[in-house]
Design a protein around this motif. Structure first.
Motif, PDB file in Angstrom:
ATOM      1  N   HIS A  89       0.710  -1.223   0.210  1.00 57.99           N
ATOM      2  CA  HIS A  89       0.015  -0.301   0.022  1.00 57.99           C
ATOM      3  C   HIS A  89       0.741   1.376   0.022  1.00 57.99           C
ATOM      4  O   HIS A  89       0.565   2.097  -0.791  1.00 57.99           O
ATOM      5  CB  HIS A  89      -0.907   0.034   1.347  1.00 57.99           C
ATOM      6  CG  HIS A  89      -1.688   1.313   1.548  1.00 57.99           C
ATOM      7  ND1 HIS A  89      -2.662   1.910   0.624  1.00 57.99           N
ATOM      8  CD2 HIS A  89      -1.178   2.116   2.470  1.00 57.99           C
ATOM      9  CE1 HIS A  89      -2.888   3.002   1.074  1.00 57.99           C
ATOM     10  NE2 HIS A  89      -2.240   3.431   2.129  1.00 57.99           N
ATOM     11  N   ASN A 115       2.221   1.888  -3.304  1.00 59.48           N
ATOM     12  CA  ASN A 115       1.311   2.302  -4.311  1.00 59.48           C
ATOM     13  C   ASN A 115       0.922   3.957  -3.867  1.00 59.48           C
ATOM     14  O   ASN A 115       0.723   4.524  -4.964  1.00 59.48           O
ATOM     15  CB  ASN A 115       0.145   1.756  -4.239  1.00 59.48           C
ATOM     16  CG  ASN A 115      -0.781   1.604  -5.405  1.00 59.48           C
ATOM     17  OD1 ASN A 115      -0.411   2.079  -6.503  1.00 59.48           O
ATOM     18  ND2 ASN A 115      -2.293   1.777  -4.971  1.00 59.48           N
ATOM     19  N   LYS A 116       0.876   4.140  -2.807  1.00 57.74           N
ATOM     20  CA  LYS A 116       0.204   5.643  -2.348  1.00 57.74           C
ATOM     21  C   LYS A 116       1.242   6.142  -1.316  1.00 57.74           C
ATOM     22  O   LYS A 116       0.832   6.448  -0.361  1.00 57.74           O
ATOM     23  CB  LYS A 116      -1.076   5.512  -1.795  1.00 57.74           C
ATOM     24  CG  LYS A 116      -2.056   4.785  -2.773  1.00 57.74           C
ATOM     25  CD  LYS A 116      -2.953   5.852  -3.174  1.00 57.74           C
ATOM     26  CE  LYS A 116      -4.152   5.063  -3.722  1.00 57.74           C
ATOM     27  NZ  LYS A 116      -4.673   5.780  -4.986  1.00 57.74           N
ATOM     28  N   PRO A 117       2.479   6.451  -1.886  1.00 59.11           N
ATOM     29  CA  PRO A 117       3.519   7.004  -0.743  1.00 59.11           C
ATOM     30  C   PRO A 117       3.326   8.319  -0.206  1.00 59.11           C
ATOM     31  O   PRO A 117       3.563   8.636   0.766  1.00 59.11           O
ATOM     32  CB  PRO A 117       4.841   6.949  -1.453  1.00 59.11           C
ATOM     33  CG  PRO A 117       4.575   7.049  -2.915  1.00 59.11           C
ATOM     34  CD  PRO A 117       3.095   6.298  -3.146  1.00 59.11           C
ATOM     35  N   GLU A 118       2.255   9.211  -1.175  1.00 57.13           N
ATOM     36  CA  GLU A 118       2.434  10.501  -0.765  1.00 57.13           C
ATOM     37  C   GLU A 118       1.593  10.768   0.587  1.00 57.13           C
ATOM     38  O   GLU A 118       1.747  11.924   1.163  1.00 57.13           O
ATOM     39  CB  GLU A 118       1.654  11.299  -2.109  1.00 57.13           C
ATOM     40  CG  GLU A 118       0.141  10.793  -2.233  1.00 57.13           C
ATOM     41  CD  GLU A 118       0.108   9.480  -3.509  1.00 57.13           C
ATOM     42  OE1 GLU A 118      -0.827   9.150  -3.447  1.00 57.13           O
ATOM     43  OE2 GLU A 118       1.244   9.262  -3.806  1.00 57.13           O
ATOM     44  N   HIS A 119       0.788   9.884   0.897  1.00 54.76           N
ATOM     45  CA  HIS A 119       0.170  10.306   2.203  1.00 54.76           C
ATOM     46  C   HIS A 119       1.019   9.377   3.481  1.00 54.76           C
ATOM     47  O   HIS A 119       0.271   9.386   4.415  1.00 54.76           O
ATOM     48  CB  HIS A 119      -1.114  10.058   2.136  1.00 54.76           C
ATOM     49  CG  HIS A 119      -1.629   8.687   1.942  1.00 54.76           C
ATOM     50  ND1 HIS A 119      -2.046   8.200   0.663  1.00 54.76           N
ATOM     51  CD2 HIS A 119      -1.973   7.661   2.810  1.00 54.76           C
ATOM     52  CE1 HIS A 119      -2.390   6.969   0.785  1.00 54.76           C
ATOM     53  NE2 HIS A 119      -2.575   6.635   2.115  1.00 54.76           N
ATOM     54  N   HIS A 120       1.918   9.045   3.118  1.00 51.04           N
ATOM     55  CA  HIS A 120       2.900   8.327   4.351  1.00 51.04           C
ATOM     56  C   HIS A 120       4.346   8.986   4.118  1.00 51.04           C
ATOM     57  O   HIS A 120       5.135   8.476   3.754  1.00 51.04           O
ATOM     58  CB  HIS A 120       2.973   6.694   4.038  1.00 51.04           C
ATOM     59  CG  HIS A 120       1.758   6.023   3.775  1.00 51.04           C
ATOM     60  ND1 HIS A 120       1.236   5.763   4.924  1.00 51.04           N
ATOM     61  CD2 HIS A 120       1.036   5.576   2.856  1.00 51.04           C
ATOM     62  CE1 HIS A 120      -0.267   4.987   4.790  1.00 51.04           C
ATOM     63  NE2 HIS A 120      -0.074   5.173   3.246  1.00 51.04           N
ATOM     64  N   ILE A 174       7.882   8.106   2.824  1.00 50.96           N
ATOM     65  CA  ILE A 174       8.055   8.504   1.528  1.00 50.96           C
ATOM     66  C   ILE A 174       9.389   8.230   0.685  1.00 50.96           C
ATOM     67  O   ILE A 174       9.472   7.616  -0.479  1.00 50.96           O
ATOM     68  CB  ILE A 174       7.548   9.872   1.214  1.00 50.96           C
ATOM     69  CG1 ILE A 174       6.910   9.900  -0.320  1.00 50.96           C
ATOM     70  CG2 ILE A 174       8.552  11.063   1.709  1.00 50.96           C
ATOM     71  CD1 ILE A 174       6.385  11.145  -0.619  1.00 50.96           C
ATOM     72  N   GLN A 176      10.620   2.156  -5.485  1.00 50.78           N
ATOM     73  CA  GLN A 176       9.972   2.249  -6.459  1.00 50.78           C
ATOM     74  C   GLN A 176      10.849   2.317  -7.808  1.00 50.78           C
ATOM     75  O   GLN A 176      10.583   1.727  -9.084  1.00 50.78           O
ATOM     76  CB  GLN A 176       9.176   3.371  -6.710  1.00 50.78           C
ATOM     77  CG  GLN A 176       7.839   3.235  -5.815  1.00 50.78           C
ATOM     78  CD  GLN A 176       6.840   4.679  -5.819  1.00 50.78           C
ATOM     79  OE1 GLN A 176       7.402   5.612  -6.193  1.00 50.78           O
ATOM     80  NE2 GLN A 176       5.777   4.321  -5.497  1.00 50.78           N
ATOM     81  N   SER A 223      -1.073  -0.942  -8.196  1.00 52.49           N
ATOM     82  CA  SER A 223      -2.274   0.019  -8.117  1.00 52.49           C
ATOM     83  C   SER A 223      -3.473  -0.812  -8.266  1.00 52.49           C
ATOM     84  O   SER A 223      -4.570  -0.252  -7.790  1.00 52.49           O
ATOM     85  CB  SER A 223      -2.222   1.005  -9.485  1.00 52.49           C
ATOM     86  OG  SER A 223      -2.565   0.258 -10.728  1.00 52.49           O
ATOM     87  N   GLU A 257      -5.495  -1.467  -4.870  1.00 52.87           N
ATOM     88  CA  GLU A 257      -6.166  -0.263  -4.436  1.00 52.87           C
ATOM     89  C   GLU A 257      -7.515  -0.455  -4.660  1.00 52.87           C
ATOM     90  O   GLU A 257      -8.315   0.527  -4.263  1.00 52.87           O
ATOM     91  CB  GLU A 257      -5.593   1.024  -4.467  1.00 52.87           C
ATOM     92  CG  GLU A 257      -4.274   1.016  -3.649  1.00 52.87           C
ATOM     93  CD  GLU A 257      -4.334   0.900  -2.338  1.00 52.87           C
ATOM     94  OE1 GLU A 257      -5.161   1.572  -1.557  1.00 52.87           O
ATOM     95  OE2 GLU A 257      -3.586   0.440  -1.802  1.00 52.87           O
ATOM     96  N   LYS A 258      -8.036  -1.164  -5.634  1.00 55.68           N
ATOM     97  CA  LYS A 258      -9.535  -0.993  -6.377  1.00 55.68           C
ATOM     98  C   LYS A 258     -10.495  -1.861  -5.459  1.00 55.68           C
ATOM     99  O   LYS A 258     -10.096  -2.984  -4.832  1.00 55.68           O
ATOM    100  CB  LYS A 258      -9.351  -1.570  -7.755  1.00 55.68           C
ATOM    101  CG  LYS A 258      -8.667  -0.520  -8.645  1.00 55.68           C
ATOM    102  CD  LYS A 258      -8.432  -1.068  -9.826  1.00 55.68           C
ATOM    103  CE  LYS A 258      -7.621   0.166 -10.879  1.00 55.68           C
ATOM    104  NZ  LYS A 258      -7.618  -0.172 -12.134  1.00 55.68           N
TER     105      LYS A 258
END
Length: 55
Positions: A20, A23-28, A32, A39, A51, A54-55
């Protein structure tokens, strides 16, 4: 009075959490730098597959 602390470690949860964050590092923000570094080693196909999680 003594209190007991019970800790549970789950490798499965650690794996899912790591995927997770990749996939979504901007809010961790505390992870980051790690996510960006990792990555760079992953193919575009692998990042696309992440990705999907996350669906």
């Amino acid at each position: 009075m003594k209190q007991k602390v019970h800790a549970v470690y789950s490798p499965y949860r650690e794996l899912l959490t790591s995927l997770h964050v990749l996939n979504k590092p901007e809010h961790h923000l505390d992870r980051i730098e790690w996510a960006n570094r990792i990555q760079k080693f992953l193919s575009a196909e692998m990042l696309h597959t992440l990705s999907f999680l996350e669906k």
